[in-house]
Design a protein around this motif. Structure first.
Motif, short mmCIF file in Angstrom:
data_model
loop_
_atom_site.label_atom_id
_atom_site.label_comp_id
_atom_site.label_asym_id
_atom_site.label_seq_id
_atom_site.Cartn_x
_atom_site.Cartn_y
_atom_site.Cartn_z
N GLU A 325 0.74 -1.21 0.18
CA GLU A 325 -0.10 0.12 0.13
C GLU A 325 0.91 1.29 0.10
OE1 GLU A 325 -1.78 1.18 3.83
OE2 GLU A 325 -0.86 -0.75 4.63
N HIS A 331 -7.58 2.34 3.89
CA HIS A 331 -7.51 1.12 4.07
C HIS A 331 -8.79 0.57 4.74
CE1 HIS A 331 -5.83 1.40 7.96
NE2 HIS A 331 -5.17 2.40 7.53
N TYR A 338 -6.75 -2.62 -5.08
CA TYR A 338 -5.56 -1.68 -4.98
C TYR A 338 -4.88 -1.48 -6.18
CZ TYR A 338 -6.06 -1.04 0.12
OH TYR A 338 -6.37 -1.00 1.30
N VAL A 451 -2.34 -5.79 3.05
CA VAL A 451 -2.41 -4.42 3.60
C VAL A 451 -3.13 -4.40 5.24
CG1 VAL A 451 -3.85 -2.19 3.30
CG2 VAL A 451 -2.86 -3.54 1.50
#
Length: 476
Positions: A325, A331, A338, A451
């Motif tokens: 990320e 998030h 993503y 993430v």
């Protein structure tokens, strides 16, 4: 995160919207701050608006000594959006009565079993209220990133994508990838001194990414956001309706704007639009925001609602190497996919004449979000005009010259990557349903990354490449 950048941008937006009294909303996480209009709440038309008015009027008459006229409907209402603006408090006084009104309505909301009222939030493009970074000049000899995909434009088979953002710069068609792009012009690209305005070119940059990822696409850009890249929630729903009414509902809407809120509810001002969207086949691809927070960013966060999951895709940003990320990306379980969003290259200005730009914000010695890689919080090094550091030290704000292309970061730009990939999926497979194309694209995605302890889906265009390291200082 250090909060001063948010405050710098708040001051900039407030100066550019002098007729709107803005306030900064409270939030337990400094990265989840939001902006809203003082003295105004929003309710749904009809019975709910009456309940809100009566409850607030009774509360303030009993506790604050306000007269009945201090709680009133404010101006004509739009039946299309189904929203009533209710002004609260004496407009001649500076105090903001909105927090008190919201507390007074909790009991009424509990009785109704649903939220009745909300602040009039400021919806902003996803790089401004807490910018990931500002654009960096790129030589014309450097190719865009993502680079232009293969294939040709065919008006009969092209997917239709609507970009709701700032407008197009006047010479955008000098950039070959934007030869077929249509829409609204950016009203004022430069200030009185000929300096490029903050966020001018934002919509053009997005259109360039879309055209690179999906060449067989009809891209229309609507200038929906103000000079500061912001608009009140009470106006935003109506502007979205105007955008789709002008050319009909498109296959895809690419939206790089939104806001956090005090709770986990959506935006009352978008209720009608979201309901109508759900009944169309249009897919809304929306930026997750740049607060490095898990606070829901609306309307992207509608992707986490079972009611709207089919019609909305929320997009977070990957770092420049594409492996994790980006430091700035929001998030959480409401972020569905993503895509590359750090140091992408696209068209920012027209190609006729170089134009100067003054940096607005200073970079940090370390990443303000706590990441340990050389993120856009730190490099390239520069001092900005809004910076408290500059005021204390007398440092001169850095100026650069843009000659067409730029490198820029944000979930704002990961969003058109995903919108473009869905459009390319549609045209490659002659798929007429963008939501089915989205499902097929995600089902075939082989990549994922971690993430915050969760595995998340990743989409990388075939023509995207990891961005090289940047110089630590920008040319002056």
């Amino acid at each position: 995160m250090a909060p001063q950048r948010f405050h710098e941008q708040f001051d900039h937006i407030r100066r550019s919207m002098p007729d709107v009294a803005l306030a900064m909303g409270p939030y337990e996480d400094a990265a989840g701050h939001f902006l809203y209009e003082k003295g105004v709440v929003l309710a749904r038309d009809g019975e709910e608006a009456r309940v809100v008015e009566d409850a607030v009027r009774a509360h303030f008459t009993a506790t604050a000594g306000l007269v009945p006229d201090h709680v009133r409907r404010d101006g004509p209402q739009s039946n299309r959006t189904g929203v009533t603006r209710i002004r609260i408090g004496d407009p001649t006084e500076g105090a903001d009565a909105v927090p008190h009104a919201l507390r007074a309505l909790r009991e009424a909301e509990d009785r109704q079993g649903r939220r009745l009222v909300g602040r009039n939030h400021l919806v902003h493009i996803a790089v401004n209220a807490c910018p990931s970074d500002e654009p960096v000049p790129v030589p014309r000899t450097q190719p865009p990133n993502p680079a232009a995909a293969g294939g040709r434009y065919d008006a009969d088979s092209a997917a239709r994508v609507l970009v709701v953002d700032t407008g197009l710069v006047r010479d955008h068609r000098d950039y070959p990838l934007l030869a077929h792009t249509t829409g609204d012009a950016q009203p004022a690209e430069t200030d009185a001194d000929g300096v490029l305005r903050q966020y001018a070119g934002h919509g053009t940059f997005i259109a360039g990414i879309l055209a690179a990822v999906a060449p067989n696409t009809d891209v229309t850009v609507r200038n929906t956001m103000s000079e500061a890249g912001a608009i009140l929630e009470s106006e935003f729903g109506a502007r979205l309706f105007e955008a789709v009414d002008e050319g009909g509902w498109p296959d895809i809407i690419s939206l790089s704007a939104g806001t956090t809120t005090e709770g986990t509810d959506g935006l009352i001002g978008l209720d009608a639009f979201m309901r109508e969207l759900r009944g169309q086949r249009t897919l809304l691809v929306a930026a997750a925001g740049n607060n490095s927070s898990n606070a829901p960013f609306w309307p992207a966060a509608y992707a986490g609602s079972p009611e709207y999951a089919d019609s909305v895709v929320s997009v977070g940003a990957l770092s420049a190497d594409g492996e994790s990320e980006a430091c700035f990306s929001n998030h959480g379980p409401w972020v569905r996919v993503y895509a590359p969003g750090e140091r992408l290259t696209s068209a920012l200005t027209g190609f006729a004449t170089p134009v100067p730009y003054l940096y607005q914000h200073s970079t940090y010695d370390t990443c303000r979000f706590g990441f340990d890689y050389s993120c856009t919080c730190q490099f390239p090094r520069h001092t900005g005009t809004l910076s408290e550091h500059r005021e204390k030290t007398g440092a001169k704000a850095h100026q650069v010259m843009f000659d067409g292309l730029a490198q820029w970061s944000g979930t704002s730009f990961a969003t058109p990557v995903v919108a473009g990939l869905v459009a390319a999926q549609m045209t490659a497979h002659r798929e007429r349903d963008p939501r089915a194309a989205r499902d097929r694209l995600l089902a075939s995605a082989a990549d994922s990354t971690e993430v915050r302890g969760a595995r998340v889906a990743v989409l990388r265009p075939p023509t995207w490449r990891p961005a090289p390291a940047v110089d630590q200082a920008v040319p002056v």
